[in-house]
Design a protein around this motif. Structure first.
Motif, short mmCIF file in Angstrom:
data_model
loop_
_atom_site.label_atom_id
_atom_site.label_comp_id
_atom_site.label_asym_id
_atom_site.label_seq_id
_atom_site.Cartn_x
_atom_site.Cartn_y
_atom_site.Cartn_z
N GLN A 224 0.83 -1.21 0.00
CA GLN A 224 0.00 0.00 0.00
C GLN A 224 0.86 1.26 0.00
N VAL A 225 1.83 1.30 -0.91
CA VAL A 225 2.76 2.42 -1.01
C VAL A 225 2.71 3.08 -2.38
N LEU A 226 2.63 2.28 -3.44
CA LEU A 226 2.81 2.81 -4.80
C LEU A 226 1.84 3.94 -5.13
N HIS A 227 0.60 3.87 -4.61
CA HIS A 227 -0.38 4.89 -5.02
C HIS A 227 -0.08 6.28 -4.46
N TYR A 228 0.90 6.39 -3.57
CA TYR A 228 1.32 7.69 -3.06
C TYR A 228 2.46 8.31 -3.87
N LEU A 229 3.06 7.55 -4.76
CA LEU A 229 4.34 7.95 -5.35
C LEU A 229 4.19 8.64 -6.70
N ALA A 230 5.11 9.58 -6.96
CA ALA A 230 5.13 10.27 -8.24
C ALA A 230 5.71 9.38 -9.34
N ASP A 231 6.58 8.44 -8.98
CA ASP A 231 7.21 7.58 -9.97
C ASP A 231 7.16 6.13 -9.48
N PRO A 232 5.99 5.51 -9.51
CA PRO A 232 5.88 4.14 -8.99
C PRO A 232 6.74 3.13 -9.74
N ALA A 233 6.96 3.35 -11.04
CA ALA A 233 7.80 2.42 -11.80
C ALA A 233 9.21 2.40 -11.24
N ALA A 234 9.74 3.55 -10.87
CA ALA A 234 11.10 3.61 -10.31
C ALA A 234 11.16 2.89 -8.96
N ALA A 235 10.10 2.98 -8.18
CA ALA A 235 10.06 2.28 -6.89
C ALA A 235 10.05 0.77 -7.10
N VAL A 236 9.32 0.30 -8.11
CA VAL A 236 9.30 -1.13 -8.41
C VAL A 236 10.69 -1.59 -8.85
N THR A 237 11.37 -0.78 -9.65
CA THR A 237 12.72 -1.12 -10.10
C THR A 237 13.68 -1.25 -8.92
N GLU A 238 13.59 -0.32 -7.98
CA GLU A 238 14.47 -0.37 -6.81
C GLU A 238 14.13 -1.56 -5.92
N ALA A 239 12.84 -1.83 -5.74
CA ALA A 239 12.44 -2.99 -4.94
C ALA A 239 12.93 -4.28 -5.58
N ALA A 240 12.80 -4.38 -6.90
CA ALA A 240 13.24 -5.59 -7.61
C ALA A 240 14.74 -5.77 -7.50
N ARG A 241 15.49 -4.68 -7.46
CA ARG A 241 16.95 -4.75 -7.36
C ARG A 241 17.38 -5.49 -6.09
#
Length: 320
Positions: A224-241
């Motif tokens: 329940q974090v992505l919907h607050y973010l300006a760049d959710p794709a970048a957050a997914v990339t960092e999480a996947a890393r």
């Protein structure tokens, strides 16, 4: 597939105008709404929308509606991105400096409002979440999706009140929770201590730049974090890393919806995410997505989706 000569000419024509170059430069940093672009460019929304339509038709940008708003981002097509990068590299240094200063102002206002919201609601965070979904059902589904463990390291990005740590922490040799809100971290510390967990680190950290080692966790959560973010794709990339070979990434968020009041009342930037969007981000980050789990509400409300993805162990060994 490479762009044809006609497609290249059309793309260059679409980019070959001062305002459109400014837009491309701004979108190179994050996805933005028409309203935000209009404010940064100091132009009317209809005028900005016309520029965006021309670039969208030429394949330079992607348009996606989100409730009553429309957001834009640079094209995900590899050849289109190469062309955009080449064009932007030709711009003189400082050409878009004023625009990016204005964008920084927009970001700061957005972040200030979000920070104030989180500090205000921190003591009642779990109760607010429970207004929209049946948390017991969601948590049971998360436990099933995560697996029985044991886990070497669990990382919870945007840990909030620490609920994911108390839910899964007993199955982990160690856990790490990151959050930008000091107030949230204090509540998480209390909840973790109350749960009797002593192998948990709680850190003040940024989901976009966690400073954690690559491939260091066998379970990473973005709850329940992505919907607050300006760049959710970048957050997914960092999480996947952070996901180690054979490890999992769990993303828990809302399916697309149209409850606009969540923007103003609860600082939601995105009104949910489509399955194909999340799966594309996971694939681009080198993970293999599984079928999503949908949890509709008991009554009218929001549907929660659990996306699970794994880093293939065999592929990781080949690249090691």
């Amino acid at each position: 597939m490479s762009l044809t000569a006609d497609q290249t000419v059309e793309a260059l024509r679409a980019a070959g105008e001062p305002t459109r170059l400014r837009v491309l430069s701004l979108l190179a940093g994050e996805e933005l709404s028409v309203m935000e672009l209009s404010r940064v460019l100091d132009q009317s929304q209809p005028r900005v929308s016309r520029h965006l339509k021309l670039m969208s038709d030429a394949g330079l940008v992607e348009r996606f509606p989100d409730g009553a708003r429309v957001f834009y981002r640079l094209s995900s097509d590899h050849d289109a991105r190469l062309l955009i990068d080449t064009v932007l590299d030709l711009l003189a240094d400082g050409e878009s400096e004023t625009d990016h200063r204005r964008l920084d102002d927009v970001r700061k206002e957005r972040e200030t409002a979000a920070a104030a919201y989180f500090e205000q609601v921190a003591p009642q965070w779990d109760r607010i979440r429970s207004l929209y979904v049946a948390e017991t059902a969601v948590e049971a589904a998360i436990e099933r999706a995560a697996g029985s463990g044991p886990f070497e390291r669990v990382v919870d990005l945007g840990t909030g009140s620490g609920r994911m740590l108390t839910l899964l922490g007993k199955k982990a040799r160690m856990s790490i929770g990151l959050d930008l809100s000091h107030n949230m971290l204090n509540i998480a510390r209390s909840n973790v201590a109350r749960a009797g967990l002593d192998r948990v680190e709680l850190r003040h950290g940024d989901i976009f730049s966690t400073r954690l080692p690559a491939e260091s966790a066998d379970l990473v959560l973005v709850h329940q974090v992505l919907h607050y973010l300006a760049d959710p794709a970048a957050a997914v990339t960092e999480a996947a890393r952070l996901v180690m070979p054979g490890g999992k990434l769990l993303i828990v968020d809302f399916a697309p919806h149209d409850i606009e009041r969540l923007r103003d009342e609860h600082q939601h930037r995105r009104l949910g995410f489509a399955d194909d969007e999340i799966r594309r981000w996971l694939g681009d980050a080198g993970l293999k997505p599984s079928a999503p789990i949908a949890l509709p509400p008991d009554k009218d409300g929001l549907t929660v989706i659990i996306w699970t993805a794994q880093r293939p162990a065999q592929a990781a060994r080949k690249t090691a």
